[in-house]
Design a protein around this motif. Sequence first.
Motif, PDB file in Angstrom:
ATOM      1  N   ARG A 162      -1.820   4.307   8.669  1.00  0.00           N
ATOM      2  CA  ARG A 162      -1.020   6.099   8.689  1.00  0.00           C
ATOM      3  C   ARG A 162       0.250   6.027   7.001  1.00  0.00           C
ATOM      4  N   PRO A 163      -0.118   5.978   6.445  1.00  0.00           N
ATOM      5  CA  PRO A 163       0.725   6.004   5.321  1.00  0.00           C
ATOM      6  C   PRO A 163       1.643   7.512   5.575  1.00  0.00           C
ATOM      7  N   ASN A 164       3.338   6.466   4.976  1.00  0.00           N
ATOM      8  CA  ASN A 164       4.262   7.546   5.203  1.00  0.00           C
ATOM      9  C   ASN A 164       3.879   9.524   4.615  1.00  0.00           C
ATOM     10  N   VAL A 165       3.011   9.364   3.678  1.00  0.00           N
ATOM     11  CA  VAL A 165       3.439  10.749   2.835  1.00  0.00           C
ATOM     12  C   VAL A 165       1.702  11.018   2.810  1.00  0.00           C
ATOM     13  N   ILE A 173      -7.539   3.637   6.093  1.00  0.00           N
ATOM     14  CA  ILE A 173      -6.481   4.572   6.577  1.00  0.00           C
ATOM     15  C   ILE A 173      -6.704   6.473   6.734  1.00  0.00           C
ATOM     16  N   ASP A 174      -5.254   7.058   7.185  1.00  0.00           N
ATOM     17  CA  ASP A 174      -5.733   7.835   7.222  1.00  0.00           C
ATOM     18  C   ASP A 174      -5.739   8.845   6.827  1.00  0.00           C
ATOM     19  N   ILE A 175      -6.731   9.938   6.359  1.00  0.00           N
ATOM     20  CA  ILE A 175      -6.930  10.486   5.141  1.00  0.00           C
ATOM     21  C   ILE A 175      -7.627  11.656   5.318  1.00  0.00           C
ATOM     22  N   GLU A 176      -6.537  13.034   5.061  1.00  0.00           N
ATOM     23  CA  GLU A 176      -7.513  14.114   5.216  1.00  0.00           C
ATOM     24  C   GLU A 176      -8.695  14.441   4.431  1.00  0.00           C
TER      25      GLU A 176
END
Lengths: 272, 217
Positions: A3-6, A31-34
């Motif tokens: 999960r990226p910080n931003v 990688i958690d990306i919407e």
Amino acid sequence: MFRPNVKHTLVTFQICPFCIRVKAIMHLKQIDIEVKYIEIANKPDWFLEKSPLGKVPILIIGDNSKIIFNLKVVLFESNVIMEYLDELVKPQLLPGNPVEKAVDRARCEFANEVIKVFHQFAFACEQDKFFKSRDLLFKYFEKIETWLQDGKYMNGNDLSLVDISYSPVFLSLSLILPTFNCEFQKKLPKTYEYCKAIVNLPCVQKAKRADYEQLVLNGIRQCNTFICLTFFLELGKDQLVDGYNLRNSEFQKQFKISFNAASKNRISLNRW
Amino acid sequence: MSLKLVSYNICPYVLRVAAALNFKQIKYDIEFIDIENKPEWFAQASPLEKVPILIVDGTKVLFESNVILDYIDSLSLPSLQPQDPFERGLARAKQEFAGEVPTNIHNIIYAQTKEKFQENIADFNWYLDKLSPWIQHKFLLGDEPRLADFSFASIFTSLNVIQPFLKEDHLQKYPNIKQYALNLLALESVQRAIVPQYSELLTQTIKTVNGYIIRQE
């Protein structure tokens, strides 16, 4: 899951080939990306304002609940986004050695050209454009054949960024090859096997929607392209969707082809 | 290590590479080819049959100017790319953006109809509009040139040559871009990357093509 910080948001079209590559990396590296879908025919104003080249994909880094996004936090160009994601989560898919890295990156850029010509091939409405893009596409596959060595992937048995870059090419190729009577497997055996290996990667399968193939075929049919004629000829039909009849002279006049030429096209991909 | 840059004389994509090599003080040989009459060895070596290609130690062929630029950057310190992955990604994205503009300028020169010409001029204005917010300092990332700046240099070398043929000064609305262009063209490494007869060669091309840009009233 990383999960990226931003918050990261990927803006894409449903069947955009450049977006598929980015989604493949997302899934490979977990990688958690919407993912936010927009319509190709109806791009929202906020998108046109923030995408410097008016294209997808773009990666918005920051809170996307606001309508206005600061241009500073938008990454664009699929190669750039892929490399950014590759650096975000180790191990990297690009080699460390500068020359080898440059060779791989050049091959990733080459994939952009292959995707563009594939699009021209699939959506050509005139027969001369169709044949020109068909021949260029085959030339590109011949080049890829020379790059492939022993091993499952471009650089051996380890996956690299190059392999992910070509994923949309091979998704499209695997869609059309079974329909045509051609000698692709015989002429380009390494590329044929490579195509299967890439398409079967779990991250590539997850990167495309379940109805991806149907959406692509519907898109091609709606444009009544030259390749569309060939699909239907192969299937022994002369009635297309929406009532277009291949033997109808108005239809032939519209697309500047003759029915004879279209039937000959049944064997045109034998040149592959 | 030997480096050979394969080029043709007015290619904007070669200019960005040559300028960066000059700035980093990296030695290289340059070989010019006739783009209308490409030698057989070139067609074999360059997958897209385009310039530039960079031949490393006579064996490895690198192609695509953005890839070559990054490779050149790795050859000596200090790096001209930001350290932070996001900032580096953004710089690379701007390089790719810069890569679209020479094609647009090419289309302006080659447009034969008023419609095509105006369409491409509108695209050029779009690019300037997108570029403007990025120019806040002397160069893209501050007071010193970075890798992405060399990508933009060739836009302004060609614009200087085609400007006399254009009805309006497209940079007038963007004094920051105008100054940026001057800053780039003032760099010695950019000046040395421009072939001596550049202006004459490009002007000759424009006249030979005889596009709408020449014929417009």
